[in-house]
Design a protein around this motif. Structure first.
Motif, PDB file in Angstrom:
ATOM      1  N   UNK A 241       0.806  -1.234   0.000  1.00  0.00           N
ATOM      2  CA  UNK A 241       0.000   0.000   0.000  1.00  0.00           C
ATOM      3  C   UNK A 241       0.832   1.275   0.000  1.00  0.00           C
ATOM      4  N   UNK A 244       3.364   1.577  -3.037  1.00  0.00           N
ATOM      5  CA  UNK A 244       2.828   2.025  -4.324  1.00  0.00           C
ATOM      6  C   UNK A 244       2.475   3.501  -4.310  1.00  0.00           C
ATOM      7  N   UNK A 248       4.196   6.259  -6.740  1.00  0.00           N
ATOM      8  CA  UNK A 248       3.464   7.183  -7.612  1.00  0.00           C
ATOM      9  C   UNK A 248       3.882   8.621  -7.338  1.00  0.00           C
ATOM     10  N   UNK A 251       7.323   9.187  -8.713  1.00  0.00           N
ATOM     11  CA  UNK A 251       7.325   9.203 -10.163  1.00  0.00           C
ATOM     12  C   UNK A 251       6.839  10.549 -10.714  1.00  0.00           C
ATOM     13  N   UNK A 351      -1.797  28.369   6.920  1.00  0.00           N
ATOM     14  CA  UNK A 351      -1.731  28.787   5.510  1.00  0.00           C
ATOM     15  C   UNK A 351      -1.183  30.200   5.379  1.00  0.00           C
TER      16      UNK A 351
ATOM     17  N   UNK B   1      -5.918  17.634   0.117  1.00  0.00           N
ATOM     18  CA  UNK B   1      -4.579  18.225   0.317  1.00  0.00           C
ATOM     19  C   UNK B   1      -4.228  19.132  -0.854  1.00  0.00           C
ATOM     20  N   UNK B   4      -5.751  22.365  -0.736  1.00  0.00           N
ATOM     21  CA  UNK B   4      -5.113  23.266   0.228  1.00  0.00           C
ATOM     22  C   UNK B   4      -3.859  23.887  -0.352  1.00  0.00           C
ATOM     23  N   UNK B   5      -3.067  23.042  -0.996  1.00  0.00           N
ATOM     24  CA  UNK B   5      -1.810  23.535  -1.573  1.00  0.00           C
ATOM     25  C   UNK B   5      -2.112  24.632  -2.581  1.00  0.00           C
ATOM     26  N   UNK B 288       6.279   9.246 -18.090  1.00  0.00           N
ATOM     27  CA  UNK B 288       4.815   9.361 -18.142  1.00  0.00           C
ATOM     28  C   UNK B 288       4.184   7.976 -18.210  1.00  0.00           C
ATOM     29  N   UNK B 290       5.583   5.157 -17.249  1.00  0.00           N
ATOM     30  CA  UNK B 290       5.911   4.536 -15.962  1.00  0.00           C
ATOM     31  C   UNK B 290       4.929   4.983 -14.884  1.00  0.00           C
ATOM     32  N   UNK B 291       4.693   6.305 -14.833  1.00  0.00           N
ATOM     33  CA  UNK B 291       3.763   6.847 -13.844  1.00  0.00           C
ATOM     34  C   UNK B 291       2.364   6.292 -14.067  1.00  0.00           C
ATOM     35  N   UNK B 294       2.221   2.752 -12.756  1.00  0.00           N
ATOM     36  CA  UNK B 294       2.178   2.727 -11.290  1.00  0.00           C
ATOM     37  C   UNK B 294       0.780   3.138 -10.812  1.00  0.00           C
ATOM     38  N   UNK B 295       0.220   4.139 -11.468  1.00  0.00           N
ATOM     39  CA  UNK B 295      -1.109   4.605 -11.073  1.00  0.00           C
ATOM     40  C   UNK B 295      -2.125   3.476 -11.204  1.00  0.00           C
ATOM     41  N   UNK B 297      -1.563   0.237 -11.283  1.00  0.00           N
ATOM     42  CA  UNK B 297      -1.261  -0.807 -10.299  1.00  0.00           C
ATOM     43  C   UNK B 297      -1.780  -0.402  -8.928  1.00  0.00           C
ATOM     44  N   UNK B 298      -1.484   0.829  -8.572  1.00  0.00           N
ATOM     45  CA  UNK B 298      -1.898   1.326  -7.260  1.00  0.00           C
ATOM     46  C   UNK B 298      -3.418   1.257  -7.127  1.00  0.00           C
ATOM     47  N   UNK B 301      -4.552  -2.357  -6.698  1.00  0.00           N
ATOM     48  CA  UNK B 301      -4.225  -2.894  -5.373  1.00  0.00           C
ATOM     49  C   UNK B 301      -5.158  -2.313  -4.311  1.00  0.00           C
ATOM     50  N   UNK B 302      -5.428  -1.016  -4.407  1.00  0.00           N
ATOM     51  CA  UNK B 302      -6.301  -0.385  -3.407  1.00  0.00           C
ATOM     52  C   UNK B 302      -7.747  -0.832  -3.561  1.00  0.00           C
ATOM     53  N   UNK B 305      -8.342  -4.018  -1.794  1.00  0.00           N
ATOM     54  CA  UNK B 305      -8.146  -3.977  -0.342  1.00  0.00           C
ATOM     55  C   UNK B 305      -9.479  -4.239   0.363  1.00  0.00           C
ATOM     56  N   UNK B 306      -9.470  -5.105   1.372  1.00  0.00           N
ATOM     57  CA  UNK B 306     -10.713  -5.345   2.109  1.00  0.00           C
ATOM     58  C   UNK B 306     -11.025  -4.135   2.976  1.00  0.00           C
ATOM     59  N   UNK B 307     -12.324  -3.887   3.141  1.00  0.00           N
ATOM     60  CA  UNK B 307     -12.709  -2.659   3.847  1.00  0.00           C
ATOM     61  C   UNK B 307     -12.738  -2.873   5.344  1.00  0.00           C
TER      62      UNK B 307
END
Lengths: 423, 307
Positions: A241, A244, A248, A251, A351, B1, B4-5, B288, B290-291, B294-295, B297-298, B301-302, B305-307
Motif C-alpha cells: 500500500x 505504491x 506514484x 514518479x 496557511x 490536500x 489546500x496547496x 509518463x 511509468x507513472x 504505477x497509477x 497498479x496502485x 491494489x487499493x 483492499x478489504x474494507x
C-alpha cells in the motif's frame, strides 16, 4: 514495529542461514514490507520517499562529478566546463546534481509543511522532529558549500557574504570566520575545505536519516486525523500500500525534476555564476540560492539596533534563530489536538505562515530598500509570531472540532454512504 | 490536500501581486517599475533614477523576446545560422573577445566536415612548447586547440580597452539575462523560457542609439538602454549594416547579424543542447508511461483492499 512480532519467515535454506547469523533481510522485511502504516495516509506523506530518492541521486551523481572536478581556484571553473563539454553525459550529471539540490529542498519544504500541518512533531515524536531539523541544517550547509564549488561569481560572493555573517558575533566572530575560510578572505583554502565538507556532509545526512527512520518506526507514522493507531483495522502493511503510493508520488516528482533538468536547467540558477569568480568585481546584487531566500530576507529585515545589539548582529541572530526555533516546536505548540484538520484557527494561521514564507522568499530576492524592507520586517514578525505567540496561545483559546475515535471511523465517515456497520 | 496547496499558492500569489502593484505606483516615475518596458526611455535615464531614491535600476529597457530555433522542447540549432554567427564572431567580435572554452573540433556541430574544421583551425596561430631545445614556438592551430585569445593576457586586454577587459564569450549566452519579474517568471516554467541570454545579446547589439535629450553619458561610453548595468557601456556599436558578407543570401543587417551571433553564442555556451532536449523527450515519455502504470497498479491494489 515496536513491540510487534516479526512476521518474517525465511523460506529457503540460504535465507535461514543468513537469518540466524545477521538478520538483515528480517530487518528490511519488518521495516519496509510488513511494517504497518495508518490506512488513511494521503500523498502529503510521500515526500519522505522523494527525499530518500533525492539523497541517492545527489550522492551518486556527486561522486561521479567529483571524479572530474578539481577543487583549486585557478582550474575549478574550467573543470566544471570540461564536465559540461567533454565528459560523456557530463552535462546530464551536472544539471542533475545542480537541479537535484533545488528539488531536494522543494521536497524537504513540502515534508516540513506536512509535519507542521498534521502536528507530526508532537509527543511522542519530538526526537523524530528534531532529527529532521538536524537533517535540514546539514542540507543547508551542504547546499551552500556545493554552490561555492563551480567558483563562479555568485559562488565566490555568496561565500564571502555568508561567511561574513559569523564576523558579526562579538569576540569570537572574527576567529570563527577565519577558521571557516582558512584565511582572511575566500580563497583556495576555502574552496578546498568546502569541497571536502561537501563530500562528507551527505554521508552524515544519510546517517541521521537512518536515525530519523528508526525513530519513525518506533513511534509509528502520524496520519491526517492525528489519532494514534489503535487496532489492526487502522493500518495496512507498508508493502504494497504505502510502497505504491510512494512510488506514484516519486514518479510524478521525477517528471517535474526531469522537466527542469532537460528543458530549463538554468532556470533556478543565477546567470552570474557562469562568470568566473573575480575578487575585484562585486556583482550588482548578491543573491543566494532560492532555498535560502526567506532566511536572507529576515537577515536583511533587521535594519535597526536593539540596545547593545547592532543591526548586523541582530540580523544574523534573527536568521539563525529562525532555524533554531524549529527545534523547540514540540514544546511551543500547546494544543492537545495534533492535526490541523480539527483545528480551524490553526489551519488559517498555518496557511498564512506558508504564504508568508513564500512572500519572504520573494522579498529575499529583491534589493533591500524601500517598501521591501518594511514588508520583510512584517514577514519576519509573523514568522516568529507564528511560533512564539500563535502556537502557544492557540492551544488555550481554540475550540477544536470533534475528533474521530479512530482512524477507521474517520475513513468510513468520509466514504459516501459509509457507516461503521460496513465493517 | 491538493486543494489546500493550491489555495495556499493562490493566496501567496495574490499577496505578491498586491505588493507589486503598490511598488509600481510608488515608483511610477522611476525606472524601478521596469515592468513597463514600452515607456519612453527619456524619462528613465540614469540620473533621474538615482535622484528618486536609492539604487538606479537597469536596464532601462527590457530585451524583446525573440523567436529562436533552439527554444522549446524540440529546439534544435539552425546550422546555417550558427555558421553565419561564427562568421560574425570571427570577423568582428574576436578582435576583442576571446572564446577560450571552445575547441575547433567542436565546430563539427555547426555542420562542417573534418577537413573544413582542420582548414578553419589552420587560419589561427597558437603558441606551443617548449620544444626539445626548450624554446616556445608558434604553430598552426589543430582541431584539438581552442580559439586563441586576441590578447596575451587579461591585463593586456584591459590595457587596450580603457581598463576593462572584454568578457570571454564562451559562456556569454548563459552568463547574461535580465530578471523577468513577477509573474512572468512563473509562466516561464511552463513555456520553458531559457533564452534570456540570446535575447539580451540581440537587444544589446541592436539597441545602440543617441542618448535622449538631457541625458549625458560619460566620455568613452556609449548609450544603450538595454545594457544591464548602466545607461551606457564601454563597447562602441560593434555591428553595422553590410559589415559582414554572407554567402547564403541572408540579409546583411545589424538585426540579422545580432540574431546569428546570439544563436552562435548559445551554441558555444551549450553545445549539447540538442542532445539534452532529445534525451529529455525520451525520458519524459518513459516517465509518463511509468507513472501511468504505477497509477493503474496502485488503483488495482487499493480496489482489492478489504474494507
Amino acid at each position: 514495529m515496536s513491540g510487534e512480532h516479526s512476521t518474517y519467515t525465511p523460506t529457503s535454506g540460504l535465507e535461514r542461514w543468513v537469518d540466524s547469523r545477521l538478520p538483515l533481510p528480517r530487518l528490511l522485511h519488518d521495516s519496509f514490507v510488513a511494517y504497518p502504516v495508518p490506512r488513511n495516509l494521503n500523498y502529503a506523506y510521500t515526500f519522505g520517499a522523494m527525499l530518500s530518492v533525492m539523497l541517492l541521486v545527489q550522492i551518486v551523481s556527486g561522486v561521479v562529478l567529483a571524479m572530474h572536478y578539481a577543487a583549486e581556484t585557478t582550474v575549478a571553473f574550467n573543470s566544471v566546463e570540461k564536465i559540461m563539454r567533454d565528459v560523456n553525459h557530463g552535462w546530464l550529471l551536472r544539471y542533475m546534481h545542480a537541479n537535484g539540490a533545488s528539488f531536494f529542498f522543494i521536497a524537504v519544504y513540502l515534508h516540513i509543511a506536512r509535519g507542521l500541518y498534521y502536528g507530526s512533531y508532537k509527543a511522542p515524536r519530538e526526537i523524530l522532529w528534531i532529527l529532521g531539523v538536524v537533517i535540514y541544517l546539514l542540507m543547508m550547509a551542504t547546499g551552500f558549500m556545493g554552490y561555492v564549488l563551480p567558483w563562479g561569481q555568485m559562488s565566490f560572493w555568496g561565500a564571502t557574504v555568508i561567511t561574513g555573517f559569523f564576523s558579526a558575533f562579538p569576540l569570537v566572530g572574527e576567529w570563527i570566520q577565519q577558521f571557516l575560510l582558512g584565511g582572511f578572505a575566500v580563497d583556495n583554502p576555502t574552496l578546498n575545505r568546502f569541497f571536502a565538507l561537501h563530500y562528507l556532509l551527505p554521508f552524515m545526512i544519510a546517517g541521521v536519516v537512518v536515525l530519523h527512520i528508526w525513530a519513525l518506526h518506533v513511534t509509528g507514522q502520524t496520519n491526517p486525523t492525528g489519532v494514534e493507531v489503535k487496532t489492526k483495522t487502522d493500518t495496512v502493511p507498508f508493502t504494497p500500500y504505502a510502497t505504491l503510493k510512494d512510488a506514484l508520488g516519486v514518479s510524478v516528482f521525477l517528471i517535474v525534476f526531469a522537466w527542469f533538468i532537460f528543458y530549463m536547467p538554468n532556470y533556478l540558477g543565477h546567470p552570474d555564476n557562469y562568470i568566473p569568480a573575480n575578487s575585484l568585481k562585486t556583482p550588482a546584487h548578491i543573491v543566494p540560492e532560492w532555498y535560502y531566500l526567506p532566511f536572507y530576507a529576515m537577515l536583511r529585515a533587521i535594519t535597526f539596533n536593539v540596545g547593545p545589539i547592532d543591526s548586523k548582529l541582530g540580523g544574523v541572530l534573527v536568521m539563525f534563530g529562525a532555524i533554531i526555533i524549529l527545534f523547540f516546536l514540540p514544546w511551543l505548540d500547546t494544543s492537545k489536538v495534533r492535526s490541523a484538520v480539527y483545528r480551524p484557527l490553526y489551519k488559517l494561521f498555518f496557511w498564512l505562515f506558508v504564504a508568508n514564507a513564500i512572500l519572504l522568499g520573494w522579498l529575499g530576492s529583491r534589493p533591500a530598500e524601500g517598501v521591501y524592507v518594511i514588508l520583510s520586517q512584517l514577514g519576519t514578525l509573523y514568522y516568529f509570531g507564528f511560533f512564539l505567540v500563535v502556537m502557544p496561545v492557540l492551544g488555550f483559546v481554540e475550540k477544536p472540532k470533534r475528533i474521530p475515535n479512530s482512524i477507521t471511523e474517520a475513513v468510513l465517515q468520509k466514504r459516501p454512504g459509509g457507516t461503521p456497520a460496513a465493517l | 490536500m491538493m486543494k489546500h496547496v493550491l489555495s495556499g499558492l493562490l493566496s501567496a500569489a495574490f499577496l505578491t501581486l498586491a505588493t507589486d502593484t503598490v511598488l509600481a505606483q510608488e515608483n511610477a516615475p522611476a525606472p524601478a517599475a521596469s515592468h513597463d518596458a514600452a515607456a519612453p526611455a527619456g524619462e528613465h535615464a540614469g540620473a533621474e533614477g538615482e535622484a528618486h531614491g536609492g539604487t538606479p535600476h537597469f536596464p532601462i529597457k527590457k530585451p524583446a523576446q525573440m523567436s529562436w530555433s533552439f527554444a522549446g522542447p524540440f529546439g534544435h540549432y539552425d546550422k546555417a545560422q550558427l555558421q553565419r554567427g561564427l562568421k560574425v564572431y570571427t570577423e568582428v567580435c574576436s578582435a576583442c573577445h576571446s572564446m577560450n572554452l571552445v575547441a575547433f573540433r567542436t565546430l563539427r556541430g555547426l555542420g562542417y566536415s573534418e577537413a573544413q574544421v582542420k582548414a578553419f583551425a589552420a587560419n589561427y596561430e597558437v603558441q606551443d612548447g617548449p620544444n626539445a631545445e626548450g624554446e616556445m614556438y608558434t604553430r598552426k592551430a589543430l582541431p584539438s586547440d581552442h580559439f586563441p585569445s586576441p590578447f596575451a593576457n587579461a591585463e593586456a586586454a584591459a590595457a587596450a580597452n580603457n581598463g576593462a577587459a572584454p568578457p570571454d564569450m564562451s559562456l556569454l549566452a548563459k552568463a547574461r539575462g535580465i530578471e523577468r519579474g513577477f509573474p512572468t517568471f512563473v509562466f516561464d516554467i511552463f513555456t520553458q523560457y531559457q533564452e534570456g541570454g540570446p535575447d539580451y545579446i540581440h537587444a544589446l547589439l541592436t539597441g545602440y542609439q543617441e542618448p535622449p535629450k538631457g541625458v549625458e553619458v560619460a566620455p568613452g561610453t556609449h548609450y544603450n538602454p538595454y545594457f544591464a548595468n548602466a545607461a551606457a557601456l564601454a563597447m562602441a556599436k560593434p555591428l553595422n549594416d553590410g559589415q559582414v558578407t554572407y554567402d547564403d543570401g541572408a540579409p546583411a543587417t545589424v538585426d540579422q547579424y545580432s540574431r546569428d551571433v546570439a544563436a552562435f553564442l548559445m551554441w558555444a555556451a551549450e553545445p549539447h543542447l540538442e542532445e539534452r532536449k532529445r534525451t529529455g523527450f525520451m525520458v519524459m515519455i518513459f516517465l509518463v508511461i511509468f507513472t501511468g502504470l504505477i497509477y493503474l497498479t496502485k488503483r488495482a491494489v487499493y480496489a482489492a483492499k478489504d474494507h
